[in-house]
Structure formats: C-alpha cells, structure tokens
Design a protein around this motif. Structure first.
Motif, PDB file in Angstrom:
ATOM      1  N   LEU A 253      27.611  64.023  65.735  1.00 32.10           N
ATOM      2  CA  LEU A 253      26.624  64.450  64.741  1.00 32.10           C
ATOM      3  C   LEU A 253      27.273  64.600  63.378  1.00 32.10           C
ATOM      4  O   LEU A 253      26.680  64.255  62.343  1.00 32.10           O
ATOM      5  CB  LEU A 253      25.987  65.779  65.166  1.00 32.10           C
ATOM      6  N   GLU A 254      28.498  65.114  63.358  1.00 28.86           N
ATOM      7  CA  GLU A 254      29.203  65.285  62.088  1.00 28.86           C
ATOM      8  C   GLU A 254      29.556  63.927  61.482  1.00 28.86           C
ATOM      9  O   GLU A 254      29.451  63.735  60.267  1.00 28.86           O
ATOM     10  CB  GLU A 254      30.462  66.117  62.293  1.00 28.86           C
ATOM     11  N   ALA A 255      29.943  62.986  62.321  1.00 27.24           N
ATOM     12  CA  ALA A 255      30.266  61.650  61.825  1.00 27.24           C
ATOM     13  C   ALA A 255      29.021  60.975  61.259  1.00 27.24           C
ATOM     14  O   ALA A 255      29.046  60.387  60.170  1.00 27.24           O
ATOM     15  CB  ALA A 255      30.866  60.806  62.936  1.00 27.24           C
ATOM     16  N   LEU A 256      27.932  61.060  61.989  1.00 25.43           N
ATOM     17  CA  LEU A 256      26.671  60.467  61.548  1.00 25.43           C
ATOM     18  C   LEU A 256      26.195  61.062  60.234  1.00 25.43           C
ATOM     19  O   LEU A 256      25.669  60.366  59.371  1.00 25.43           O
ATOM     20  CB  LEU A 256      25.608  60.665  62.633  1.00 25.43           C
ATOM     21  N   GLY A 257      26.391  62.369  60.069  1.00 26.50           N
ATOM     22  CA  GLY A 257      25.876  63.071  58.896  1.00 26.50           C
ATOM     23  C   GLY A 257      26.840  63.163  57.735  1.00 26.50           C
ATOM     24  O   GLY A 257      26.565  63.901  56.770  1.00 26.50           O
ATOM     25  N   ASP A 258      27.941  62.457  57.787  1.00 28.51           N
ATOM     26  CA  ASP A 258      28.915  62.481  56.691  1.00 28.51           C
ATOM     27  C   ASP A 258      28.229  62.077  55.384  1.00 28.51           C
ATOM     28  O   ASP A 258      27.629  61.002  55.282  1.00 28.51           O
ATOM     29  CB  ASP A 258      30.063  61.515  56.995  1.00 28.51           C
ATOM     30  N   GLU A 259      28.303  62.957  54.372  1.00 28.44           N
ATOM     31  CA  GLU A 259      27.615  62.717  53.097  1.00 28.44           C
ATOM     32  C   GLU A 259      28.134  61.475  52.381  1.00 28.44           C
ATOM     33  O   GLU A 259      27.449  60.921  51.513  1.00 28.44           O
ATOM     34  CB  GLU A 259      27.757  63.943  52.194  1.00 28.44           C
ATOM     35  N   GLU A 260      29.321  61.034  52.732  1.00 23.72           N
ATOM     36  CA  GLU A 260      29.891  59.862  52.069  1.00 23.72           C
ATOM     37  C   GLU A 260      29.019  58.628  52.277  1.00 23.72           C
ATOM     38  O   GLU A 260      28.911  57.767  51.403  1.00 23.72           O
ATOM     39  CB  GLU A 260      31.291  59.587  52.616  1.00 23.72           C
ATOM     40  N   TRP A 261      28.366  58.535  53.437  1.00 24.04           N
ATOM     41  CA  TRP A 261      27.599  57.321  53.752  1.00 24.04           C
ATOM     42  C   TRP A 261      26.390  57.155  52.830  1.00 24.04           C
ATOM     43  O   TRP A 261      25.911  56.045  52.636  1.00 24.04           O
ATOM     44  CB  TRP A 261      27.133  57.326  55.203  1.00 24.04           C
ATOM     45  N   ALA A 262      25.877  58.249  52.288  1.00 25.75           N
ATOM     46  CA  ALA A 262      24.676  58.188  51.445  1.00 25.75           C
ATOM     47  C   ALA A 262      24.995  57.814  49.999  1.00 25.75           C
ATOM     48  O   ALA A 262      24.084  57.642  49.189  1.00 25.75           O
ATOM     49  CB  ALA A 262      23.946  59.526  51.475  1.00 25.75           C
ATOM     50  N   LYS A 263      26.257  57.669  49.674  1.00 27.73           N
ATOM     51  CA  LYS A 263      26.635  57.427  48.279  1.00 27.73           C
ATOM     52  C   LYS A 263      26.542  55.960  47.874  1.00 27.73           C
ATOM     53  O   LYS A 263      26.586  55.640  46.682  1.00 27.73           O
ATOM     54  CB  LYS A 263      28.058  57.939  48.041  1.00 27.73           C
ATOM     55  N   THR A 264      26.426  55.060  48.847  1.00 24.63           N
ATOM     56  CA  THR A 264      26.374  53.632  48.528  1.00 24.63           C
ATOM     57  C   THR A 264      25.204  52.977  49.257  1.00 24.63           C
ATOM     58  O   THR A 264      24.887  53.357  50.388  1.00 24.63           O
ATOM     59  CB  THR A 264      27.679  52.932  48.946  1.00 24.63           C
ATOM     60  N   PRO A 265      24.532  52.004  48.637  1.00 23.34           N
ATOM     61  CA  PRO A 265      23.400  51.334  49.287  1.00 23.34           C
ATOM     62  C   PRO A 265      23.821  50.460  50.462  1.00 23.34           C
ATOM     63  O   PRO A 265      23.029  50.212  51.367  1.00 23.34           O
ATOM     64  CB  PRO A 265      22.786  50.494  48.159  1.00 23.34           C
ATOM     65  N   GLN A 266      25.073  50.012  50.453  1.00 23.99           N
ATOM     66  CA  GLN A 266      25.612  49.211  51.540  1.00 23.99           C
ATOM     67  C   GLN A 266      26.808  49.941  52.135  1.00 23.99           C
ATOM     68  O   GLN A 266      27.483  50.715  51.452  1.00 23.99           O
ATOM     69  CB  GLN A 266      26.054  47.829  51.021  1.00 23.99           C
ATOM     70  N   PRO A 267      27.084  49.728  53.420  1.00 26.06           N
ATOM     71  CA  PRO A 267      28.210  50.434  54.044  1.00 26.06           C
ATOM     72  C   PRO A 267      29.551  50.007  53.464  1.00 26.06           C
ATOM     73  O   PRO A 267      29.756  48.832  53.153  1.00 26.06           O
ATOM     74  CB  PRO A 267      28.092  50.036  55.520  1.00 26.06           C
ATOM     75  N   THR A 268      30.445  50.971  53.314  1.00 28.68           N
ATOM     76  CA  THR A 268      31.799  50.662  52.880  1.00 28.68           C
ATOM     77  C   THR A 268      32.643  50.256  54.092  1.00 28.68           C
ATOM     78  O   THR A 268      32.235  50.462  55.247  1.00 28.68           O
ATOM     79  CB  THR A 268      32.444  51.891  52.224  1.00 28.68           C
ATOM     80  N   GLN A 269      33.795  49.708  53.831  1.00 30.85           N
ATOM     81  CA  GLN A 269      34.688  49.319  54.916  1.00 30.85           C
ATOM     82  C   GLN A 269      35.117  50.542  55.722  1.00 30.85           C
ATOM     83  O   GLN A 269      35.217  50.487  56.949  1.00 30.85           O
ATOM     84  CB  GLN A 269      35.928  48.597  54.357  1.00 30.85           C
ATOM     85  N   HIS A 270      35.343  51.653  55.031  1.00 34.82           N
ATOM     86  CA  HIS A 270      35.720  52.890  55.731  1.00 34.82           C
ATOM     87  C   HIS A 270      34.602  53.347  56.671  1.00 34.82           C
ATOM     88  O   HIS A 270      34.860  53.759  57.813  1.00 34.82           O
ATOM     89  CB  HIS A 270      36.032  53.986  54.710  1.00 34.82           C
ATOM     90  N   GLU A 271      33.372  53.287  56.179  1.00 32.13           N
ATOM     91  CA  GLU A 271      32.234  53.683  57.016  1.00 32.13           C
ATOM     92  C   GLU A 271      32.156  52.823  58.271  1.00 32.13           C
ATOM     93  O   GLU A 271      31.933  53.336  59.377  1.00 32.13           O
ATOM     94  CB  GLU A 271      30.934  53.566  56.225  1.00 32.13           C
ATOM     95  N   ILE A 272      32.335  51.538  58.114  1.00 36.39           N
ATOM     96  CA  ILE A 272      32.279  50.633  59.260  1.00 36.39           C
ATOM     97  C   ILE A 272      33.405  50.943  60.248  1.00 36.39           C
ATOM     98  O   ILE A 272      33.202  50.918  61.466  1.00 36.39           O
ATOM     99  CB  ILE A 272      32.341  49.168  58.784  1.00 36.39           C
ATOM    100  N   GLN A 273      34.563  51.281  59.728  1.00 32.83           N
ATOM    101  CA  GLN A 273      35.683  51.632  60.597  1.00 32.83           C
ATOM    102  C   GLN A 273      35.374  52.891  61.410  1.00 32.83           C
ATOM    103  O   GLN A 273      35.645  52.950  62.613  1.00 32.83           O
ATOM    104  CB  GLN A 273      36.947  51.830  59.762  1.00 32.83           C
ATOM    105  N   VAL A 274      34.799  53.886  60.753  1.00 30.45           N
ATOM    106  CA  VAL A 274      34.443  55.129  61.445  1.00 30.45           C
ATOM    107  C   VAL A 274      33.357  54.869  62.487  1.00 30.45           C
ATOM    108  O   VAL A 274      33.451  55.324  63.643  1.00 30.45           O
ATOM    109  CB  VAL A 274      33.971  56.200  60.447  1.00 30.45           C
ATOM    110  N   ALA A 275      32.314  54.141  62.096  1.00 32.44           N
ATOM    111  CA  ALA A 275      31.209  53.864  63.013  1.00 32.44           C
ATOM    112  C   ALA A 275      31.675  53.056  64.218  1.00 32.44           C
ATOM    113  O   ALA A 275      31.239  53.296  65.353  1.00 32.44           O
ATOM    114  CB  ALA A 275      30.093  53.121  62.280  1.00 32.44           C
ATOM    115  N   THR A 276      32.568  52.106  63.994  1.00 32.63           N
ATOM    116  CA  THR A 276      33.095  51.298  65.096  1.00 32.63           C
ATOM    117  C   THR A 276      33.927  52.148  66.034  1.00 32.63           C
ATOM    118  O   THR A 276      33.805  52.048  67.268  1.00 32.63           O
ATOM    119  CB  THR A 276      33.941  50.131  64.534  1.00 32.63           C
TER     120      THR A 276
END
Length: 306
Positions: free
Chosen positions: A229-252
């Motif tokens: 839940l904390e990973a999903l709700g990380d505020e960093e993901w809402a800062k860009t309209p497209q996923p960043t490479q870091h976001e994809i790494q975390v989600a993967t």
C-alpha cells in the motif's frame, strides 16, 4: 488502478461481541497460490453492483434523461463516466481492486500509472463529454434556472412542456428508484461492510506477516516500503504524467516480491474470510440490499424495454 482504502477506529462495534470483547479473526479455509485475484469472486459481490449491472443502470438512466430532454426539444445525451475497471489489470467480477496492481506486464510498462499514463483529458469522471448546454437545457435537465443551484423544484415551462422536479435528471431517477434523489449506486450498508472488511483484512496479523516478508524482499532489491500500500501510494508517482524509470523499477520489484511470497494469495484469503463473516452476521440487512438491487435492475430493464 486505484486501491480503495478506509480507516476504522478502535471503537468499531462490528469488531467486538455483545459484551464488548474483541471478536476472533475469522479462520481462513484455504490460501490459494496466486499472483492475481481479479477473476476471483468475493462474498459481498452479490450485494454490490458489478460492472455489467452498473452499465445496465447507466444506459437506462441515460435513455430516460435523453427521452425527457427530447420532450423539451433538446437533443441531449448525459455525459458518461469511463468504466472504473477499463484497465487490463482490473477485476472482472467487481468494480474496485482490493489488492492493488497484480500484473507484472503492466508494471513493466506503466509502473503504478494507469495504462497510457495521465493525459490532459483525464481531468474528471465526465471529461471529454464536449456537449454545450444552453440555459434552457440546464433548466430542463436540473429543474432550476439558477446556475449555482444543483437541482430545483421544476415548474418552468419550456417549449410548452413543464419541467419536472429536479428536471429530467429527477424524472429519470424517480422512474428507476422511486425518488427524484434516489440512489442508483451501491447501498450504504453494503459499502460500509466492504470498507470495514477491507481495513480489517489489511490490518490482520496474517496479512501484516506476508507484508513484512514482502518488505524484506523489496529492501533486498534496494527499495524501502513497509507494505504494498505504501509503494502504491508513493506521492512521487503523481508528479509526472508518465511513469519514470524509477517508478517502473519499484513496480516491477513489487510484483516480483508479491509472487515470491504469495502476497495476493494470503491477502485474498484473509479478505475473503472477513467478507464471509460479514455476510453471515448481516443476513437480514443484506437481504434488503439484494432486494433493492433486483428492483433497480428490473426498473432499468423495464425502462430500456419501454
């Protein structure tokens, strides 16, 4: 796909017996080995509108409003919301995703973003309707001539026709529910139980234990999150309209650790047990909810047939 969250207090009466003693957590009959529960039904599903039922009601409502507006000489179709589960990584038996993202393929492409990313058109549930409304159309639609007022008593005469209470919206809702401000969605009793069981399942020690194993797995990959839940709700993901490479790494990594420790299987099994308990303890209330759903669907079918 958003994960619905809800809070509860220690004084929640549904978590204690008649003497005020805490109820024992429900037993889990079986824990499946799965990475995706989107095709799994839940005990409360019977008492909550599924996507197909919601579409039936929405279609009937839109047709009734359009027919009413046509009486006043207006060619009008109500704006429609995008389906809540239009993503490939979404439940097929219910609206909400209780267990967060569950697709490794989607995570590798979109991280925690919706498929396609966030576009300028994604500004609200009615985005993209594009239909211009005149003052007379708004009066016919809502029953009020005051643009600041959501609904009004009606009574205005437009093109020889008298506007009904709450306008064409009220007329449509009355035909479907019996009241101009009737509920065309889920019953409060059912949604209360849905959120209550969701929270209890998330806080259950069996779920927390598998979350802890997931957290250790994520730490080994270089990511610091207490639970999915904390990973999903990380505020960093809402800062860009497209996923960043870091976001994809975390989600993967999230999906990999879920699979390694059967996070979805345990989470689903515990959640299922709480919902099963809720159904057993609220039979009379839920029977009324089911009757309400049946009546609403019948009214929707009759409206479309007429």
């Amino acid at each position: 796909m958003p994960l619905l969250l809800a809070g509860c207090s220690d004084g929640d009466s549904s978590s204690a017996d008649s003497q005020g003693n805490p109820k024992a957590p429900p037993a889990v009959a079986e824990t499946p080995k799965i990475t995706n529960a989107n095709d799994k039904s839940m005990p409360l599903d019977t008492y909550l509108l599924n996507p197909e039922q919601t579409e039936t009601i929405d279609n009937a409502y839109a047709g009734l409003v359009s027919d009413c507006m046509r009486r006043f000489g207006f060619d009008y179709t109500p704006p429609r919301a995008e389906p809540a589960n239009s993503s490939e990584d979404a439940p097929t038996t219910r609206i909400d995703g209780r267990f967060g993202p569950q697709s490794a393929e989607t995570a590798q492409k979109w991280g925690y973003h919706p498929e396609g990313g966030v576009t300028e058109e994604d500004s609200g549930p009615w985005a993209g309707s594009g239909q211009k409304m005149t003052a007379a159309m708004q009066t016919a639609e809502r029953g009020s001539s005051d643009p600041k007022e959501k609904f009004g008593p009606g009574g205005q005469v437009i093109n020889g026709e008298t506007v009904p209470e709450h306008g064409c919206v009220g007329e449509a809702q009355k035909k479907l529910t019996g009241s101009v401000d009737g509920n065309m969605g889920d019953a409060k009793a059912a949604t209360d139980l849905k959120f209550d069981t969701l929270t209890k399942a998330q806080q259950d020690e069996r779920t927390r234990a598998v979350f802890a194993r997931w957290s250790t797995c994520m730490a080994e990959k270089g990511f610091d999150y207490a639970d999915p839940l904390e990973a999903l709700g990380d505020e960093e993901w809402a800062k860009t309209p497209q996923p960043t490479q870091h976001e994809i790494q975390v989600a993967t990594a999230d999906q990999e650790c879920r699979g390694t420790h059967n996070v979805v299987g345990v989470w689903f099994a515990v959640d299922f047990a709480y919902q099963e308990q809720a159904v057993e303890q609220n039979t009379e209330v839920l029977a009324e909810v089911k009757q309400g759903i049946d009546a609403l669907l019948k009214a929707a079918a009759d409206a479309q047939a007429g």
